[in-house]
Each structure stands twice: as structure tokens, then as C-alpha cells.
Design a protein around this motif. Structure first.
Motif, PDB file in Angstrom:
ATOM      1  N   ALA A 271       1.255   6.865  -7.412  1.00  0.00           N
ATOM      2  CA  ALA A 271       2.557   6.803  -8.075  1.00  0.00           C
ATOM      3  C   ALA A 271       3.201   5.429  -7.973  1.00  0.00           C
ATOM      4  O   ALA A 271       3.046   4.723  -6.965  1.00  0.00           O
ATOM      5  CB  ALA A 271       3.493   7.845  -7.470  1.00  0.00           C
ATOM      6  N   THR A 272       3.919   5.072  -9.018  1.00  0.00           N
ATOM      7  CA  THR A 272       4.768   3.891  -8.958  1.00  0.00           C
ATOM      8  C   THR A 272       5.800   4.094  -7.850  1.00  0.00           C
ATOM      9  O   THR A 272       6.425   5.153  -7.774  1.00  0.00           O
ATOM     10  CB  THR A 272       5.477   3.676 -10.303  1.00  0.00           C
ATOM     11  OG1 THR A 272       4.492   3.412 -11.315  1.00  0.00           O
ATOM     12  CG2 THR A 272       6.457   2.510 -10.237  1.00  0.00           C
ATOM     13  N   PRO A 273       5.988   3.116  -6.980  1.00  0.00           N
ATOM     14  CA  PRO A 273       6.967   3.280  -5.899  1.00  0.00           C
ATOM     15  C   PRO A 273       8.342   3.685  -6.446  1.00  0.00           C
ATOM     16  O   PRO A 273       8.884   3.043  -7.349  1.00  0.00           O
ATOM     17  CB  PRO A 273       7.017   1.889  -5.258  1.00  0.00           C
ATOM     18  CG  PRO A 273       5.661   1.318  -5.520  1.00  0.00           C
ATOM     19  CD  PRO A 273       5.267   1.830  -6.879  1.00  0.00           C
TER      20      PRO A 273
ATOM     21  N   TRP B 235       6.500   6.279  -1.763  1.00  0.00           N
ATOM     22  CA  TRP B 235       5.155   5.718  -1.897  1.00  0.00           C
ATOM     23  C   TRP B 235       4.182   6.886  -1.795  1.00  0.00           C
ATOM     24  O   TRP B 235       4.266   7.676  -0.850  1.00  0.00           O
ATOM     25  CB  TRP B 235       4.850   4.712  -0.779  1.00  0.00           C
ATOM     26  CG  TRP B 235       5.681   3.476  -0.854  1.00  0.00           C
ATOM     27  CD1 TRP B 235       6.949   3.314  -0.399  1.00  0.00           C
ATOM     28  CD2 TRP B 235       5.287   2.225  -1.426  1.00  0.00           C
ATOM     29  NE1 TRP B 235       7.388   2.043  -0.650  1.00  0.00           N
ATOM     30  CE2 TRP B 235       6.382   1.333  -1.283  1.00  0.00           C
ATOM     31  CE3 TRP B 235       4.125   1.752  -2.038  1.00  0.00           C
ATOM     32  CZ2 TRP B 235       6.350   0.022  -1.728  1.00  0.00           C
ATOM     33  CZ3 TRP B 235       4.080   0.447  -2.481  1.00  0.00           C
ATOM     34  CH2 TRP B 235       5.183  -0.406  -2.330  1.00  0.00           C
ATOM     35  N   HIS B 236       3.253   7.004  -2.756  1.00  0.00           N
ATOM     36  CA  HIS B 236       2.469   8.237  -2.770  1.00  0.00           C
ATOM     37  C   HIS B 236       1.098   8.050  -3.402  1.00  0.00           C
ATOM     38  O   HIS B 236       0.968   7.528  -4.509  1.00  0.00           O
ATOM     39  CB  HIS B 236       3.227   9.313  -3.548  1.00  0.00           C
ATOM     40  CG  HIS B 236       2.626  10.675  -3.411  1.00  0.00           C
ATOM     41  ND1 HIS B 236       2.571  11.342  -2.211  1.00  0.00           N
ATOM     42  CD2 HIS B 236       2.037  11.495  -4.331  1.00  0.00           C
ATOM     43  CE1 HIS B 236       1.996  12.522  -2.389  1.00  0.00           C
ATOM     44  NE2 HIS B 236       1.651  12.625  -3.656  1.00  0.00           N
TER      45      HIS B 236
ATOM     46  N   ASP C  80      -6.152  10.681   3.718  1.00  0.00           N
ATOM     47  CA  ASP C  80      -5.004  10.625   4.618  1.00  0.00           C
ATOM     48  C   ASP C  80      -4.412   9.219   4.547  1.00  0.00           C
ATOM     49  O   ASP C  80      -4.754   8.343   5.351  1.00  0.00           O
ATOM     50  CB  ASP C  80      -5.448  10.973   6.044  1.00  0.00           C
ATOM     51  CG  ASP C  80      -4.274  11.054   7.007  1.00  0.00           C
ATOM     52  OD1 ASP C  80      -3.125  11.135   6.525  1.00  0.00           O
ATOM     53  OD2 ASP C  80      -4.517  11.020   8.228  1.00  0.00           O
ATOM     54  N   ALA C  81      -3.539   9.001   3.577  1.00  0.00           N
ATOM     55  CA  ALA C  81      -2.988   7.673   3.324  1.00  0.00           C
ATOM     56  C   ALA C  81      -1.701   7.462   4.118  1.00  0.00           C
ATOM     57  O   ALA C  81      -0.946   8.401   4.364  1.00  0.00           O
ATOM     58  CB  ALA C  81      -2.703   7.493   1.833  1.00  0.00           C
ATOM     59  N   VAL C  82      -1.453   6.214   4.508  1.00  0.00           N
ATOM     60  CA  VAL C  82      -0.219   5.845   5.196  1.00  0.00           C
ATOM     61  C   VAL C  82       0.810   5.446   4.143  1.00  0.00           C
ATOM     62  O   VAL C  82       0.637   4.444   3.439  1.00  0.00           O
ATOM     63  CB  VAL C  82      -0.459   4.686   6.180  1.00  0.00           C
ATOM     64  CG1 VAL C  82       0.863   4.257   6.831  1.00  0.00           C
ATOM     65  CG2 VAL C  82      -1.479   5.076   7.234  1.00  0.00           C
TER      66      VAL C  82
END
Length: 261
Positions: free
Chosen positions: A75-77, A85-86, A109-111
Motif C-alpha cells: 500500500a501507498t503509505p 505502512w502495509h 512477516d514484514a516490519v
């Protein structure tokens, strides 16, 4: 200038394009589905969008023989109300990056916390920056993807729009080793020392063992000859370099064959 290209080279370029084109078509279909889903949500949220993304990408990630190893939506921030943030990104069982014991489909598993030391601003990466600038699909790599695969990877991304604004990117990862197994036997049929390169001249695979995957192919005039591919020009002609090497575009994949000798 019109360049005469060996028929075999033309056929090989077409076969390479026919291998990549179904991946392009699949991503375009995902984009259309995500845009339709977003259009029905006055306030888009990750909680409602993520299951839609999972349902789109899971069948291909789980299909035996699939070229792709990861796929999803970034996704766009600030676009999603509940996730500034995704990354909604899933990895196949063939993806060896932090593999699960059961080797099944799993979510990356994103930060997503900008204050974390492990956070990485994905909008600075090529797979985001170029399609954001051009508004069209882009093939990034080969590069070592430390975010999703930890191996040489090709990433294909295309913009998702909402009310004329960039909502994010849909895309997929492909292991270069897997592409090599499919494409190297094809390019060997050229009968010439031959490399497949991206629009920056970076080698995807080559019949020359001294041409390493991921390295830049350094031939005089190559960068200029590949300029139309970098600018997303779909109708690109073949070209001849000062060395005599021939550049044959592979459809609108942004890849090109370089035939030497």
C-alpha cells in the motif's frame, strides 16, 4: 535503421515473452480486482482488503509448477486507515526465505513500524519507484531480495489506482534459478553466445558461464540500445552494437536477448 535478425533469434525472443506474458496477465487481473474492491470501500482498510488479496494470490502460489514464489499488495503509505505502512504479501511453500516447518503458504512477516531499526521504506526501492514514475508495469532484477526471498529474484509490479491516485502496487516475485531452468534451454538454441538481460543490462541468464547472473553486461552501446525498454516503450526494434552483438527485445517484457559472435 532496420536490423535483420536471425529467424531463430526472433523465435527465441517470442518464446521468452510467452513464458513471462502469463505472469503479466495474472498481475493485471489482480490489479483490476483490487481496484474494484477498493472502489467499493469509502474508507479502505487492511482488515477488509487483506483477505481479498490472499484469495487472489493463493491459487497461483499453491499451483504445482508455478513460476512465482511470492505475491501480494503493497500500500501507498497512509492510504489504508488502519495501516499507515502495509505489505499484504504471501510466500509459497517453494520460497525458502524463513521457511515454515510445513513448507506451506504463509504470510510475509514484514516490519511496518517506521521507528523500528528493522523497518525499510519500500517506496525507495526500484520495484516501487519505477512504476510509480511511469504508471506502468515494471520488471526489477535480478537482485538479491533481502525483504522476501534472500536470493536472486525478479520482481514484477504494477500500480493500483484509486480515484486517480496511487493506492499501491500489486506484484509477484520469481526466483531467478527457477526462470533459468525454464529459459536457459531456450536461449541455447540460438547457436550463439547469448545472454538474457533486463532493461538496465543486468544478466538474467546466459549461455556463457563467465556471465554471472545479476552482473551488468558491459558492452559498448548496450545501455543506449536498452533505453526504450527502460522507458517502457512496448514497440522496440532490434539493434546492433559496435561490437557486432545483436539486441533482440522479448516482446513487452522489458527483457532482451544479446547475441554475441
Amino acid at each position: 535503421m532496420t536490423v535483420t535478425v536471425d529467424v531463430t533469434a526472433q523465435l527465441i525472443a517470442q518464446r521468452i515473452a510467452s513464458t513471462i506474458d502469463p505472469v503479466f496477465a495474472m498481475i493485471d487481473g489482480w490489479r483490476d480486482a483490487v481496484e474494484r474492491a477498493i472502489a467499493t470501500e469509502p474508507e479502505p482498510r487492511a482488515a477488509t482488503l487483506d483477505p481479498i488479496i490472499a484469495a487472489l494470490v493463493a491459487p497461483e502460489l499453491e499451483r504445482p509448477g508455478s513460476l512465482i514464489t511470492g505475491a501480494g499488495f503493497v500500500a501507498t503509505p497512509g492510504f489504508l486507515l488502519d495501516a499507515p505502512w502495509h505489505l499484504a504479501w504471501w510466500l509459497s511453500g517453494a520460497n525458502t526465505f524463513r521457511a515454515a516447518p510445513d513448507a506451506g503458504l504463509r504470510r510475509l512477516d514484514a516490519v511496518n513500524d517506521p521507528d523500528s531499526e528493522q523497518f525499510r521504506d519500500y517506496t525507495t526501492l526500484e520495484w516501487w519507484r519505477v512504476p510509480e514514475r511511469t504508471g506502468t508495469r515494471h520488471l526489477t532484477g535480478p537482485y538479491v531480495d533481502y525483504l522476501c526471498t534472500d536470493d536472486y529474484t525478479v520482481t514484477i509490479t504494477t500500480p493500483v489506482m484509486a480515484a486517480g491516485e496511487l493506492a499501491g502496487m500489486v506484484g509477484t516475485d520469481l526466483y531467478v534459478a527457477r526462470l533459468e531452468r525454464v529459459l536457459l534451454p531456450v536461449i541455447r538454441e540460438s547457436g550463439h553466445p547469448c545472454s538474457l538481460v533486463n532493461a538496465s543490462g543486468r544478466i538474467v541468464t546466459s549461455t556463457d558461464p563467465h556471465r554471472a547472473t545479476g552482473a551488468l553486461l558491459r558492452l559498448d552501446g548496450l545501455v543506449d540500445a536498452l533505453t526504450p525498454l527502460r522507458n517502457a516503450v512496448t514497440e522496440t526494434d532490434a539493434a546492433v552494437l559496435p561490437s557486432g552483438a545483436t539486441i533482440v527485445p522479448c516482446g513487452d517484457t522489458s527483457l532482451a536477448l544479446v547475441l554475441e559472435g
